[in-house]
Motif scaffolding. Structure first.
Motif, short mmCIF file in Angstrom:
data_model
loop_
_atom_site.label_atom_id
_atom_site.label_comp_id
_atom_site.label_asym_id
_atom_site.label_seq_id
_atom_site.Cartn_x
_atom_site.Cartn_y
_atom_site.Cartn_z
N GLY A 49 34.52 37.43 21.90
CA GLY A 49 35.35 38.49 21.35
C GLY A 49 35.63 39.66 22.27
N PRO A 50 36.07 39.46 23.52
CA PRO A 50 36.35 40.62 24.37
C PRO A 50 37.54 41.43 23.84
CG PRO A 50 37.18 38.61 25.40
CD PRO A 50 36.38 38.18 24.21
N THR A 51 37.45 42.74 23.98
CA THR A 51 38.53 43.65 23.62
C THR A 51 38.56 44.78 24.63
OG1 THR A 51 39.44 45.08 21.87
CG2 THR A 51 37.05 44.93 22.01
N TRP A 52 39.74 45.26 24.98
CA TRP A 52 39.90 46.24 26.04
C TRP A 52 39.92 47.66 25.51
CZ3 TRP A 52 39.94 44.95 31.14
CH2 TRP A 52 40.24 43.63 31.49
N ALA A 53 39.26 48.58 26.23
CA ALA A 53 39.50 50.00 26.03
C ALA A 53 40.93 50.29 26.50
CB ALA A 53 38.51 50.84 26.83
N PRO A 54 41.56 51.36 25.98
CA PRO A 54 42.97 51.58 26.30
C PRO A 54 43.26 51.86 27.76
CG PRO A 54 42.06 53.44 25.05
CD PRO A 54 41.06 52.33 24.99
N ASN A 55 42.25 52.23 28.56
CA ASN A 55 42.51 52.43 29.99
C ASN A 55 42.39 51.13 30.79
OD1 ASN A 55 39.74 52.03 30.13
ND2 ASN A 55 39.32 53.86 31.35
N GLY A 56 42.02 50.04 30.13
CA GLY A 56 41.95 48.75 30.80
C GLY A 56 40.84 48.62 31.81
N ARG A 57 39.81 49.48 31.71
CA ARG A 57 38.71 49.43 32.68
C ARG A 57 37.35 49.22 32.04
NH1 ARG A 57 41.84 47.46 35.59
NH2 ARG A 57 43.24 48.65 36.93
N VAL A 58 37.30 49.12 30.73
CA VAL A 58 36.06 48.88 30.00
C VAL A 58 36.35 47.86 28.91
CG1 VAL A 58 34.20 49.92 28.64
CG2 VAL A 58 35.31 51.24 30.45
N LEU A 59 35.39 46.99 28.66
CA LEU A 59 35.50 45.97 27.62
C LEU A 59 34.40 46.14 26.59
CD1 LEU A 59 36.10 42.88 29.91
CD2 LEU A 59 37.68 43.59 28.13
N SER A 60 34.70 45.76 25.35
CA SER A 60 33.66 45.59 24.34
C SER A 60 33.64 44.12 23.94
CB SER A 60 33.93 46.48 23.12
OG SER A 60 32.91 46.31 22.14
N PHE A 61 32.48 43.65 23.49
CA PHE A 61 32.33 42.26 23.05
C PHE A 61 31.12 42.20 22.15
CE2 PHE A 61 29.85 42.77 26.87
CZ PHE A 61 28.69 42.04 26.65
N PHE A 62 30.84 41.01 21.59
CA PHE A 62 29.61 40.89 20.80
C PHE A 62 28.74 39.77 21.34
CE2 PHE A 62 32.43 37.96 18.54
CZ PHE A 62 31.61 36.92 18.12
N ILE A 66 30.98 47.02 28.46
CA ILE A 66 30.71 46.77 29.88
C ILE A 66 31.95 47.15 30.68
CG2 ILE A 66 31.51 44.36 29.92
CD1 ILE A 66 29.01 43.77 31.68
N ASP A 67 31.74 47.71 31.89
CA ASP A 67 32.91 48.04 32.71
C ASP A 67 33.22 46.88 33.65
OD1 ASP A 67 31.24 48.18 34.94
OD2 ASP A 67 31.08 50.35 34.89
N LEU A 68 34.29 47.03 34.41
CA LEU A 68 34.77 45.93 35.23
C LEU A 68 33.87 45.59 36.41
CD1 LEU A 68 38.65 46.31 35.27
CD2 LEU A 68 37.24 44.72 33.99
N THR A 69 32.92 46.47 36.73
CA THR A 69 31.97 46.10 37.78
C THR A 69 30.95 45.09 37.26
OG1 THR A 69 30.34 47.83 37.26
CG2 THR A 69 32.15 48.43 38.74
N GLY A 70 30.78 45.03 35.93
CA GLY A 70 29.80 44.14 35.34
C GLY A 70 28.39 44.69 35.35
N PHE A 71 28.21 45.97 35.77
CA PHE A 71 26.86 46.52 35.91
C PHE A 71 26.52 47.59 34.89
CE2 PHE A 71 27.57 44.64 40.08
CZ PHE A 71 26.36 44.02 40.31
N ASN A 72 27.49 48.05 34.14
CA ASN A 72 27.22 49.13 33.18
C ASN A 72 27.33 48.59 31.76
OD1 ASN A 72 26.68 51.79 32.28
ND2 ASN A 72 28.87 52.16 32.01
#
Length: 445
Positions: free
Chosen positions: A387-400, A419-425
């Motif tokens: 279930g990925p979904t994007w924050a409106p700035n396109g740089r952070v994702l939410s999922f379950f 999680i952000d696009l680096t995959g580390f946060n």
């Protein structure tokens, strides 16, 4: 070049690449290139000043929320207020930059709260570059006292944009499915909250099974799937009025409704006569148009930001993969070619990436790739992540993420993450109950 300007330039470069890579050092900003992470920017956020008890309390609350927003982004490190040398009162006269340099702050937030006399409060803030002793940005806004939290998110958005060059995402909401009860009898309710988990409320009572909520471009409507008396229907729920409206009665199973970028259409998949295809409905005329025509299963459609294309999942090639077609259903082209099965594609609001779920070797992954299929990167994994979904700035994702249960069905949990696009946060997004299938709103008007 100031540290903060260097920081902004480096973030911009890292965001374009999707990962942090080694490069020439700029000013004094330090980057941990061994783990692909940028060293968070130390920022001082004192309480916003206020003369009355109410103003002072709102000022403290605003500073607390701004700090929390920026810290969760992974790009900022709010300094412990116990280290502050200059007082809040004297800061209102003029920042004493040596005091802030002494505690290694690189950015400083200065703010105050005042009553306007008409029952509202005025919030003023300024952002300073400590080492160059330069004013960076600021504004004044007024609102009802109870809306102080939204003002806080707007302050955080302004700071985030000024320092990183990217739009913020803090003044937003997340709708999701709240789950409770035993594994074989789950109660699923539609719920909504601010992106930080505050302001939580349930939108449905759990008497009907609800799935796949998605925001409209205005952020004031939600489309979702509900089983009314065992029959699946696509609904639109108005957040301002609390009213819901069925799009219509469809002869087969319907899945994964999603708004078009202009808000005038809803795209979804429907199983009719044993065949699952993708359809589009005009919300003004209620005319339904079939977009795919293939004996395979075509589902999970998502528009490109300009509405000209649709990404979807299909097994027309013999396995579950992702395809892109024009908005009228033409020229379907496969874009995923890696090992495993690909599904639930979602186009980034910026148009540069597509997020997806991947299943390979008994594990699930959340990943991203470019619309042409290049640059695949996996950001999160687990027993079941979806279930990925994007924050409106396109740089952070939410999922379950779902954890497994034992042989007696105990221990299972379903939780939301960002999680952000680096995959580390990666961060847990706390909810009162188990949570699944999140959808991130656009910035609230």
């Amino acid at each position: 070049m100031s540290r903060i300007r260097s920081f902004a330039a480096l973030i911009a470069a890292a965001i374009v690449l999707g990962v942090m890579t080694a490069g020439p050092a700029l000013a004094e900003v330090r980057i941990d290139i061994t783990h692909g992470q940028m060293k968070p920017l130390p920022i001082a956020i004192p309480d916003f000043a206020g003369t009355s008890g109410q103003e002072s309390q709102i000022g403290k609350d605003i500073a607390r929320v701004v700090s929390a927003d920026l810290e969760r982004s992974g790009l900022f490190k709010p300094i412990d207020p116990k280290a502050f040398i200059q007082t809040v009162a004297s800061l209102q006269v003029q920042p004493r930059f040596p005091d802030w340099k002494a505690i290694n702050a690189e950015a400083l937030v200065q703010g105050k709260v005042e009553s306007t006399g008409d029952g509202r409060v005025k919030v003023d803030f300024r952002l300073w570059d400590v080492f160059s002793e330069a004013y960076m940005t600021g504004w004044t806004l007024s609102a009802a006292p109870q809306d102080w939290r939204r003002l806080s998110h707007k302050v955080a958005d302004a700071i985030y944009k000024r320092v990183t060059g990217e739009d913020g995402y803090f003044d937003t909401q997340i709708v999701y499915i709240a789950e409770s009860g035993p594994k074989n009898d789950r109660r699923k309710r539609l719920a909504i909250m601010d992106q930080d988990g505050e302001g939580h409320r349930f939108l449905t009572d759990g008497s009907e099974l609800v799935l796949t909520p998605r925001f409209s471009p205005s952020s004031r409507e939600i489309t979702y799937l509900s089983y009314f008396k065992g029959v699946p229907r696509v609904y639109i729920f108005n957040l301002d009025t609390g009213r819901r409206e069925a799009l219509g009665n469809f002869p087969g199973m319907t899945f994964a409704p999603r708004f078009s970028p202009d808000g005038n259409k809803v795209i979804f998949s429907m199983a009719e006569d044993g065949n699952t295809e993708i359809y589009e409905m005009n919300l003004l005329t209620r005319q339904k148009t079939r977009l795919t025509n293939n004996p395979a299963i075509d589902t999970a459609p998502s528009y490109s930001p300009d509405g000209s294309q649709v990404v979807f999942e299909s097994d027309r090639g013999g396995g579950q993969q992702m395809y892109i077609m024009t908005a009228n259903g033409g020229n379907p082209t496969r874009i995923s070619f890696g090992d495993g099965r690909y599904g639930t594609p979602v186009w980034s609001p910026r148009g540069d990436l597509i997020a997806f779920t991947k299943q390979k070797g008994g594990q699930f992954f959340i990943g991203v790739m470019h619309p042409d299929g290049s640059g695949e990167r996996l950001l999160a994994e687990g027993f079941l992540v979806e279930g990925p979904t994007w924050a409106p700035n396109g740089r952070v994702l939410s999922f379950f993420r779902e954890s497994p249960s034992d042989e007696r069905g105990r221990g299972q949990s379903v939780r939301l993450y960002t999680i952000d696009l680096t995959g580390f946060n990666e961060r847990v997004l706390l909810t009162p109950l188990d949570g699944s299938d999140p959808a991130w709103s656009p910035l609230i008007p």
